[in-house]
Design a protein around this motif. Structure first.
Motif: not given
Length: 744
Positions: A529-536, A703-721
């Motif tokens: 789970k991603v915990n970011i203050g901007s998420l409701g 209920t709306v759900g999306f799964q997207i590929l944000v980076n093709s490298l498994p070692s990449a870090k998730l970004t705020m963008e």
């Protein structure tokens, strides 16, 4: 042997002086149920007159098959005929009275011999079992093991271990004697406690099995109105112990048997009883459980602060009873039958594999994760017993009941946030290849972990209730019937083969399972789970890394999902989302233009229950080589629209019946739940629950759900963008759907 009842009569009335009197009277006969030979009186007198030499040449009178049949039939009715009865048989069969007398004596002797041989075998088996148990006890005493650390125990613990084993043995023998007494009561004859030899596989399993599970199938359910079978055969009811894992938590198996029998009794009563146990609603309202009557009828206390949901539903299923029982008892087929309700399931232990094809008396310990397609409802993780019983030739019952923490020593300190009370289904075969299924769901749960938007849905039983299980079962069984039909309805003129249709459905099933996993955060995938203050509070964003799964693109996968109240009916929202001409109103994959349905494979008779293949219009089809695979269905329990982009080459392989394992896709979509207004606070004045939309709200939960590929490298870090992008995508999609529905 003609039956167990004859053994009892023979044992009670056998005369030990029988053989002596026969020889003194000068008669000799050969007895047998199928080849009986008796000496005639004339032959015997002639042999006596001619001396000892003649005895070697004496002839025997062989009874005719008709005479033997008549004697056997009379023996079944009366093994000890009196003089008058013997004279009547003599006159009717043309035999002397002494011949009749000696035939019956020999027949009783034969039965007595068979009985003694049988008892000797039982005693030898009992002796072997006790000797093996004695050897195991000696072995355990010579090299004791500490229960806590698994290492060798100190010498002072040996006497205590021996004492505990003796106490356990005494208890098990007492239980076995009680079961044998029940057998004697119902069959009218004694049954040796050694009737079912039990293999010795180790000290623990031996002691646990010695509880006498050979009587397990015959324990009665008091108050049950269905015909019950007392299957106390010679070893027929001994369950095979087949643990599914190498190390099982310590628990009392005999307590599990008692809990399963009590749960079966409760399920049958709740499935068959009407008022006052169940209160029927007005104007099509759902049935409500009368909890005061329930507490008077059954025992049990719920944890303080827990909410109870109880529902019952009856309907016809296009599946024979035996096939349905097999589906419920096979954990993989069970999970596949209810993909939107079960995210994960496994068998922990098999206490009894049952007897015969119908899985009679099968008892399993299972783990499962139950889900509602919304991130606002936590997954229910439950460990429970599943017990199957065939009550008559065409009637089965399958019941689930949670294991109490006190019975599961490994988790005794934890009380789960959900407890499954006796729940399951009663199955009755019909004459038209259908089954009548009565489903009962009864659960206690902590509603503090549920978002307020979804609490009314769960409290009225529309989240995990019986009608949802039955509606899903009916829809899935219709799909199986369509797949087995040689002429599948709903296909277009594209000429797709039968193998291609099956491959499309298989790929769509995997797509839907992955979508449900992303919505409900199932443990089948390692979501973080991603915990970011901007998420409701009503938005859940998770991430995971795919390295080796060929069914997904490699890299960092992001899942974002939320649930909102929609002021439109379920059917209207479903028709709008699956309408390819309206797709450009909300779907960014349409590139702002209409879409065309290329292939449609029907999965049932219901409207919109299908797997389809979509592509963009002619003006933007050349911009990319992507197609959209989509699965949709709608019934009284809700609706689903799931889709994923797939490249053309992969879909060509699938439509030709190729392997779908290596087709990579990431699903997105919508789940629609029945409309229970957020302002709903209870039931009708008579206590009955409302059906969706009957309160005049005219809405549903999307209920709306999306799964997207944000980076093709498994070692990449998730970004705020990336998180902000997918969060904005959720908000924009919901806003566009509301605007389009308001405009139409």
């Amino acid at each position: 042997m003609d039956g167990p009842s004859e053994l009892g009569m023979i044992g009670e009335n056998f005369d030990p002086g029988l053989g002596v009197r026969m020889r003194e009277d000068g008669y000799e006969s050969r007895s047998g149920s199928d080849n009986f030979e008796g000496a005639s009186g004339d032959d015997q007198d002639a042999a006596a007159a001619d001396g000892p030499a003649a005895k070697k040449k004496k002839k025997y009178h062989r009874h005719t098959p008709n005479q033997i049949q008549e004697l056997e039939s009379f023996f079944k009715e009366c093994p000890h005929p009196d003089e008058k009865q013997r004279m009547e048989l003599s006159r009717r069969l043309g035999l002397e009275s002494k011949q009749i007398k000696f035939w019956f004596q020999n027949r009783r002797t034969q039965m007595k011999t068979q009985l003694e041989r049988h008892e000797n075998i039982m005693l030898r088996q009992d002796n072997d079992k006790l000797r093996a148990e004695n050897d195991l006890l000696k072995q355990a005493m010579s090299s004791p093991i500490c229960n806590n650390c698994g290492g060798p125990a100190v010498a002072g613990e040996i006497s205590y271990e021996q004492h505990q084993l003796r106490i356990e043995n005494a208890r098990l023998k007492e239980e076995l004697n009680r079961i044998c007494a029940l057998t004697n009561k119902f069959l009218g004859r004694p049954l040796s406690s050694s009737a079912s030899p039990i293999p010795s596989q180790g000290i623990n399993s031996n002691l646990e099995l010695a509880v006498g599970r050979n009587g397990f199938g015959g324990l009665t359910n008091a108050g049950t109105t269905l015909p019950m079978g007392y299957d106390f055969g010679d070893g027929a009811m001994v369950p095979s112990m087949k643990p599914m894992v190498s190390e099982l938590p310590p628990y009392d198996r005999s307590a599990f048997v008692d809990a399963a029998l009590a749960a079966m009794d409760e399920l049958i009563k709740m499935a068959q009883m009407d008022e006052p146990l169940w209160i029927k609603g007005l104007d099509g309202g759902l049935e409500t459980l009368n909890y005061e009557e329930y507490r008077r009828t059954f025992s049990g206390m719920k944890p303080n602060g827990y909410t109870t949901e109880a529902t019952r539903e009856t309907g016809l299923v296009c599946l024979r009873g035996l096939a349905l029982v097999e589906t419920l008892m096979d954990v993989n087929r069970w999970a596949e039958m209810f993909p939107s309700m079960i995210s994960k399931a496994a068998i922990v232990d098999v206490l009894s594999s049952g007897t015969g094809v119908p899985r009679d008396n099968s008892l399993q310990v299972m783990d499962a994760e139950f889900q509602v397609l919304s991130p606002l409802v936590p997954i229910r993780q439950v460990r429970f017993l599943r017990f199957c019983k065939q009550h008559s030739e065409h009637v089965w019952a399958v019941v689930d009941v949670s294991i109490d923490p006190c019975q599961d020593a490994a988790n005794a300190h934890i009380f789960p946030n959900c407890r499954r009370l006796p729940s399951g289904c009663l199955i009755q075969d019909m004459d038209n290849k259908y089954s009548k299924v009565t489903w009962v769901e009864h659960t206690e749960y902590d509603d503090n972990v549920v978002h307020p938007l979804l609490r009314p849905l769960l409290s009225t039983g529309f989240g995990f209730g019986a009608h949802r299980w039955l509606a899903t079962l009916q829809r899935q069984s219709d799909c199986l019937a369509v797949l087995l039909c040689p002429d599948m309805p709903g296909e277009d003129s594209t000429g797709i083969t039968s193998a291609g249709r099956k491959s499309m459905i298989k790929l769509a099933q995997r797509m839907t399972r992955n979508f449900c996993s992303g919505v409900c955060a199932s443990s089948i995938h390692r979501w973080e789970k991603v915990n970011i203050g901007s998420l409701g509070d009503d938005v859940r964003v998770m991430t995971r890394k795919n390295v080796s799964d060929p069914g997904e693109p490699p890299g960092v996968v992001l899942s974002a999902t939320t649930s909102v109240w929609m002021p439109v009916t379920q059917q209207r929202l479903f028709d709008f989302l699956r309408n390819e001409r309206m797709r450009s109103e909300w779907d960014i994959l349409s590139n702002g233009g209409p879409m065309q349905e290329m292939v449609n494979v029907a999965k049932g008779q219901g409207h919109g229950n299908c797997v389809s293949l979509l592509r963009g219009s002619a003006m933007n089809a050349s911009e990319n080589n992507m197609l959209i695979l989509q699965e949709t269905w709608c019934d009284s329990s809700g609706a689903l629209v799931v889709y994923a982009p797939v490249d053309v080459s992969s879909m060509n392989l699938v439509m030709n019946g190729g392997d779908t394992t290596y087709v990579a896709l990431l699903p997105s979509g919508f789940a629609i739940l029945p409309g229970i207004s957020p302002s709903f606070h209870g039931a009708q004045p008579n206590g009955a629950l409302l059906k969706p939309d009957s309160d005049g709200s005219g809405g549903c939960i999307l209920t709306v759900g999306f799964q997207i590929l944000v980076n093709s490298l498994p070692s990449a870090k998730l970004t705020m963008e990336s998180v902000d992008t997918v969060n904005n995508l959720l908000a924009c999609t919901i806003q566009k759907i509301k605007a389009a529905l308001t405009a139409t």
